[in-house]
Design a protein around this motif. Structure first.
Motif, mmCIF file in Angstrom:
data_model
loop_
_atom_site.group_PDB
_atom_site.id
_atom_site.type_symbol
_atom_site.label_atom_id
_atom_site.label_comp_id
_atom_site.label_asym_id
_atom_site.label_seq_id
_atom_site.Cartn_x
_atom_site.Cartn_y
_atom_site.Cartn_z
ATOM 1 N N ARG A 119 -4.959 5.907 -16.146
ATOM 2 C CA ARG A 119 -3.713 5.131 -16.551
ATOM 3 C C ARG A 119 -3.011 5.329 -17.945
ATOM 4 N NH1 ARG A 119 -0.126 4.939 -12.394
ATOM 5 N NH2 ARG A 119 0.620 3.164 -13.640
ATOM 6 N N ARG A 145 -3.774 -2.303 -12.613
ATOM 7 C CA ARG A 145 -4.939 -2.542 -11.994
ATOM 8 C C ARG A 145 -4.420 -2.542 -10.298
ATOM 9 N NH1 ARG A 145 -9.422 -5.323 -14.012
ATOM 10 N NH2 ARG A 145 -9.788 -6.341 -11.751
ATOM 11 N N ALA A 146 -3.278 -2.957 -10.116
ATOM 12 C CA ALA A 146 -2.845 -2.785 -8.779
ATOM 13 C C ALA A 146 -3.010 -1.421 -8.095
ATOM 14 C CB ALA A 146 -1.630 -3.557 -8.780
ATOM 15 N N ARG A 147 -2.409 -0.557 -9.420
ATOM 16 C CA ARG A 147 -2.056 1.025 -8.854
ATOM 17 C C ARG A 147 -3.709 1.432 -8.820
ATOM 18 N NH1 ARG A 147 -0.466 4.743 -6.083
ATOM 19 N NH2 ARG A 147 -0.205 6.782 -7.005
ATOM 20 N N MET A 149 -6.423 -0.026 -7.860
ATOM 21 C CA MET A 149 -6.837 -0.225 -6.742
ATOM 22 C C MET A 149 -6.244 0.416 -5.168
ATOM 23 S SD MET A 149 -9.487 -2.174 -6.967
ATOM 24 C CE MET A 149 -9.780 -2.600 -5.305
ATOM 25 N N GLU A 150 -4.943 0.709 -5.351
ATOM 26 C CA GLU A 150 -4.280 1.495 -4.178
ATOM 27 C C GLU A 150 -4.905 2.877 -4.177
ATOM 28 O OE1 GLU A 150 -0.140 1.864 -5.147
ATOM 29 O OE2 GLU A 150 0.228 -0.174 -4.717
ATOM 30 N N LEU A 151 -5.149 3.738 -5.395
ATOM 31 C CA LEU A 151 -6.015 4.829 -5.474
ATOM 32 C C LEU A 151 -7.284 4.739 -5.026
ATOM 33 C CD1 LEU A 151 -4.259 6.078 -8.785
ATOM 34 C CD2 LEU A 151 -3.803 7.056 -6.473
ATOM 35 N N ASP A 153 -8.527 2.657 -2.657
ATOM 36 C CA ASP A 153 -8.517 2.667 -1.488
ATOM 37 C C ASP A 153 -7.977 3.930 -0.701
ATOM 38 O OD1 ASP A 153 -8.042 0.784 1.226
ATOM 39 O OD2 ASP A 153 -6.012 1.566 1.076
ATOM 40 N N PHE A 154 -7.220 4.634 -1.310
ATOM 41 C CA PHE A 154 -6.508 6.003 -0.883
ATOM 42 C C PHE A 154 -7.958 6.963 -0.820
ATOM 43 C CE2 PHE A 154 -5.294 10.426 -2.131
ATOM 44 C CZ PHE A 154 -4.372 10.317 -1.002
ATOM 45 N N ALA A 158 -12.442 1.430 -2.467
ATOM 46 C CA ALA A 158 -11.900 0.001 -2.822
ATOM 47 C C ALA A 158 -12.897 -0.797 -2.925
ATOM 48 C CB ALA A 158 -10.836 -0.193 -1.880
ATOM 49 N N ALA A 179 -9.711 10.246 -7.905
ATOM 50 C CA ALA A 179 -8.743 9.228 -7.992
ATOM 51 C C ALA A 179 -8.261 8.940 -9.564
ATOM 52 C CB ALA A 179 -9.639 7.824 -7.697
ATOM 53 N N GLU A 185 -0.488 9.936 -12.287
ATOM 54 C CA GLU A 185 0.598 10.183 -11.353
ATOM 55 C C GLU A 185 1.095 11.810 -11.555
ATOM 56 O OE1 GLU A 185 1.349 8.103 -9.503
ATOM 57 O OE2 GLU A 185 0.900 6.151 -10.382
#
Length: 311
Positions: A119, A145-147, A149-151, A153-154, A158, A179, A185
Motif C-alpha cells: 500500500r 488495513r481494511a483494504r 483485508m479485502e484483498l 479475502d479476495f 483472510a 494480493a 491498485e
C-alpha cells in the motif's frame, strides 16, 4: 516543514478496449549481447495477454524493461499514453504492479503486513505524520488495513492474516504475492510464471484468480511455461524467440504455427533470430532475475523444497 514527498492517487480506471500498455521497439542490450530486439506489444484494458517462449527467449528481460528495473537501450514503454519513468517505484505508482517467478515475500512478517507493504504508493502520510501519530495517521492506517483485508479475502487468505508469510504453503505464498501486488491498485498486473511448481489443483485455482482480477477491470500480462494454462487463460498470446517477437494472435493461431512448435523443440527454422546467442540470453535473464531480487527483502521460496524451476 513537510516530508510528504510520495503522495499518489490510484490511477484512473481505463475504459474497456483502451490501450493500457504500449511497448514500441523495445530493445535491451548488455554490452554486445542483444537480449530483446525491437519488441512491440500492446495490452488493452480488461484483457489477459500471454507471453511465452523457450528458455532464454528474453521474457524476463522484457518484463524488467516494462517495470523500470531496466531502461531499454532503444524503444519506449507507455502506460495509458504516458512514457514510463525509469524507476521501478515510479512505475508502480503510475499503475503497474508485478510478481516474480521466485517468490519475494517478507518471510518474518505476517500475511497482513506483507499486503500493507504493497500500500505504500497509495499512502499520503509522511514522516512527521508517522512520528506524531495524529488522527490523520490513524485514519490512513485503518483504511489501509481494511483494504488489505479485502484483498486477503479476495485471494482466500483472510483467515491467515496473522500467520507469518514463511509458514504458508507454497501455493498460498503465490496468492499472497498477488494480493500484495494488487494492494498498489494497479491498472496492469504482470505475472511472472505464477503457476511455477504448482500442482494441477493449485494451477486451476490460479487460473480462476486471474479471471477474477480481469473482471475487476485490471489488465494482465503473464509469462508462463504451462501451455495449457496460457491457452485456456489468454485472449492473445505473443511468442518470443531469442529476444524477438515471432508471432502474436489468439490461442488457435499460435498453437497452429509450425515455427512455434519448432522453437520449443529447439529445431532451426528459416529466419530464426539469433540462435547462436541462446546461452548468452539465458545468462542475461538469470542476471535480470537476480537483480530484480533486490526489491523486497528475503525470498521465501527456499523454504519450499522441490519448487525450483528453470527459465
Amino acid at each position: 516543514m513537510t516530508t510528504d514527498t510520495t503522495t499518489f492517487a490510484a490511477p484512473r480506471p481505463a475504459a474497456p478496449g483502451e490501450p493500457v500498455l504500449e511497448a514500441r521497439g523495445v530493445t535491451m542490450r548488455f554490452g554486445g549481447l542483444t537480449a530483446v530486439r525491437g519488441v512491440d506489444l500492446t495490452v488493452h484494458a480488461s484483457e489477459i495477454v500471454g507471453l511465452i517462449g523457450p528458455n532464454g527467449a528474453g521474457k524476463t528481460t522484457f518484463f524488467n524493461c516494462l517495470t523500470g528495473l531496466y531502461v531499454p537501450t532503444e524503444g519506449e514503454v507507455r502506460y495509458k499514453g504516458a512514457v514510463l519513468p525509469p524507476k521501478s517505484f515510479k512505475v508502480t505508482a503510475a499503475g503497474i504492479a508485478r510478481t516474480f517467478q521466485n517468490i519475494r515475500l517478507f518471510a518474518n512478517m505476517t500475511v497482513l503486513e506483507n499486503v500493507l507493504v504493497g500500500r505504500h504508493t497509495r499512502t499520503k502520510e509522511g514522516f512527521w505524520s508517522a512520528v506524531l501519530r495524529g488522527p490523520g495517521f490513524h485514519r490512513a492506517e485503518a483504511a489501509s488495513r481494511a483494504r488489505a483485508m479485502e484483498l486477503l479475502d479476495f485471494v482466500g487468505l483472510a483467515a491467515k492474516a496473522d500467520h507469518l508469510a514463511r509458514n504458508l504453503p507454497y501455493g498460498e505464498q503465490r496468492k499472497l504475492e498477488i494480493a500484495r501486488a494488487l494492494a498498489s491498485e494497479p491498472g496492469l498486473l504482470l505475472l511472472d510464471e505464477p503457476t511455477a511448481g504448482m500442482n494441477p489443483q493449485e494451477t486451476r485455482a490460479t487460473e480462476e484468480l486471474v479471471f477474477a482480477i480481469r473482471d475487476m477491470g485490471i489488465a494482465v500480462l503473464v509469462i508462463e511455461h504451462d501451455m495449457r494454462f496460457i491457452f485456456n487463460l489468454c485472449d492473445r498470446v505473443a511468442v518470443l524467440v531469442q529476444g524477438e517477437k515471432l508471432i502474436e494472435g489468439d490461442s488457435a493461431t499460435v498453437q497452429g504455427d509450425e515455427r512455434v512448435v519448432a522453437a520449443y523443440l529447439g529445431e532451426p527454422f528459416e529466419g530464426a533470430p539469433g540462435a547462436e546467442e541462446a546461452a548468452e540470453v539465458r545468462e542475461a535473464e538469470a542476471h535480470a532475475e537476480a537483480t530484480a531480487g533486490q526489491a523486497p527483502a528475503e525470498p521465501t521460496r527456499d523454504a519450499v523444497p522441490g519448487k525450483e524451476t528453470d527459465r
